[in-house]
Design a protein around this motif. Structure first.
Motif, PDB file in Angstrom:
ATOM      1  N   UNK A   7      -1.612 -24.490   8.552  1.00  0.00           N
ATOM      2  CA  UNK A   7      -1.512 -24.417  10.013  1.00  0.00           C
ATOM      3  C   UNK A   7      -0.308 -23.544  10.346  1.00  0.00           C
ATOM      4  N   UNK A   8      -0.562 -22.474  11.097  1.00  0.00           N
ATOM      5  CA  UNK A   8       0.505 -21.551  11.487  1.00  0.00           C
ATOM      6  C   UNK A   8       0.431 -21.300  12.986  1.00  0.00           C
ATOM      7  N   UNK A   9       1.502 -20.698  13.515  1.00  0.00           N
ATOM      8  CA  UNK A   9       1.535 -20.349  14.934  1.00  0.00           C
ATOM      9  C   UNK A   9       2.261 -19.036  15.125  1.00  0.00           C
ATOM     10  N   UNK A  10       2.059 -18.448  16.283  1.00  0.00           N
ATOM     11  CA  UNK A  10       2.703 -17.199  16.683  1.00  0.00           C
ATOM     12  C   UNK A  10       2.946 -17.306  18.179  1.00  0.00           C
ATOM     13  N   UNK A  52      10.306 -20.631  15.182  1.00  0.00           N
ATOM     14  CA  UNK A  52       9.670 -19.319  15.122  1.00  0.00           C
ATOM     15  C   UNK A  52      10.683 -18.300  14.607  1.00  0.00           C
ATOM     16  N   UNK A  53      10.207 -17.386  13.773  1.00  0.00           N
ATOM     17  CA  UNK A  53      11.081 -16.386  13.149  1.00  0.00           C
ATOM     18  C   UNK A  53      11.227 -15.148  14.035  1.00  0.00           C
ATOM     19  N   UNK A  54      11.778 -14.084  13.477  1.00  0.00           N
ATOM     20  CA  UNK A  54      12.045 -12.859  14.242  1.00  0.00           C
ATOM     21  C   UNK A  54      10.776 -12.180  14.741  1.00  0.00           C
ATOM     22  N   UNK A  55       9.629 -12.573  14.192  1.00  0.00           N
ATOM     23  CA  UNK A  55       8.348 -12.047  14.655  1.00  0.00           C
ATOM     24  C   UNK A  55       7.621 -13.063  15.535  1.00  0.00           C
ATOM     25  N   UNK A  59       5.278 -20.049   9.929  1.00  0.00           N
ATOM     26  CA  UNK A  59       4.255 -20.085   8.875  1.00  0.00           C
ATOM     27  C   UNK A  59       4.598 -21.063   7.745  1.00  0.00           C
ATOM     28  N   UNK A  60       5.628 -21.872   7.951  1.00  0.00           N
ATOM     29  CA  UNK A  60       6.115 -22.735   6.868  1.00  0.00           C
ATOM     30  C   UNK A  60       6.019 -24.219   7.196  1.00  0.00           C
ATOM     31  N   UNK A 114      -5.746 -22.685   9.892  1.00  0.00           N
ATOM     32  CA  UNK A 114      -5.855 -22.697  11.352  1.00  0.00           C
ATOM     33  C   UNK A 114      -4.618 -22.014  11.921  1.00  0.00           C
ATOM     34  N   UNK A 115      -4.843 -21.058  12.823  1.00  0.00           N
ATOM     35  CA  UNK A 115      -3.750 -20.330  13.460  1.00  0.00           C
ATOM     36  C   UNK A 115      -3.800 -20.638  14.952  1.00  0.00           C
TER      37      UNK A 115
END
Length: 131
Positions: A7-10, A52-55, A59-60, A114-115
């Motif tokens: 499971x990731x997000x943006x 959330x990272x620099x992008x 994802x972790x 799943x994103x």
């Protein structure tokens, strides 16, 4: 060796057209009967925390390990909580929604990934099933 989280997000800041860096994300799973008339806070089990990272990506959340292999999802109802107020305060902005919550269901059998993208502004947010 770490495996990619299933499971990731943006998170994207649509007001400024940039990635939303440093937003705290909490992933939870509903552990009570989803057909209950009311769901209490204790009915959610916290599975992971992240930033959330620099992008603008996180994802972790559930990476698995070299010893255990990739994290295996179970069917059920999940919730991603995004703490967005500090992000906007840091930019000198107020916001109407201090938190954004996205509730989604993982079917049986689950897919491998799943994103959950989040499009964010100080006065709105939206989401969709990503790839």
């Amino acid at each position: 060796m770490s495996h990619k989280s299933p499971i990731t997000t943006h998170v994207l800041d649509t007001t400024h057209g940039i990635a939303a860096v440093g937003i705290a994300v909490r992933l939870e799973q509903l552990v009570s009967d989803p057909s209950a008339t009311a769901i209490a806070p204790q009915d959610w089990k916290v599975l992971a925390h992240g930033l959330t990272n620099e992008d603008g990506r996180c994802t972790t959340l559930l990476p698995g390990t070299a010893d255990s292999g990739p994290h295996v999802l179970t069917p059920g109802i999940y919730r991603m909580n995004f703490d967005v107020k500090p992000y906007f305060e840091k930019a000198g902005l107020s916001c109407f929604f201090p938190f954004a919550q996205v509730v989604f269901e993982i079917p049986n059998p689950p897919n491998a990934h799943y994103h959950i993208p989040l499009l964010l502004s100080p006065f709105s947010y939206s989401t969709y099933r990503g790839t």
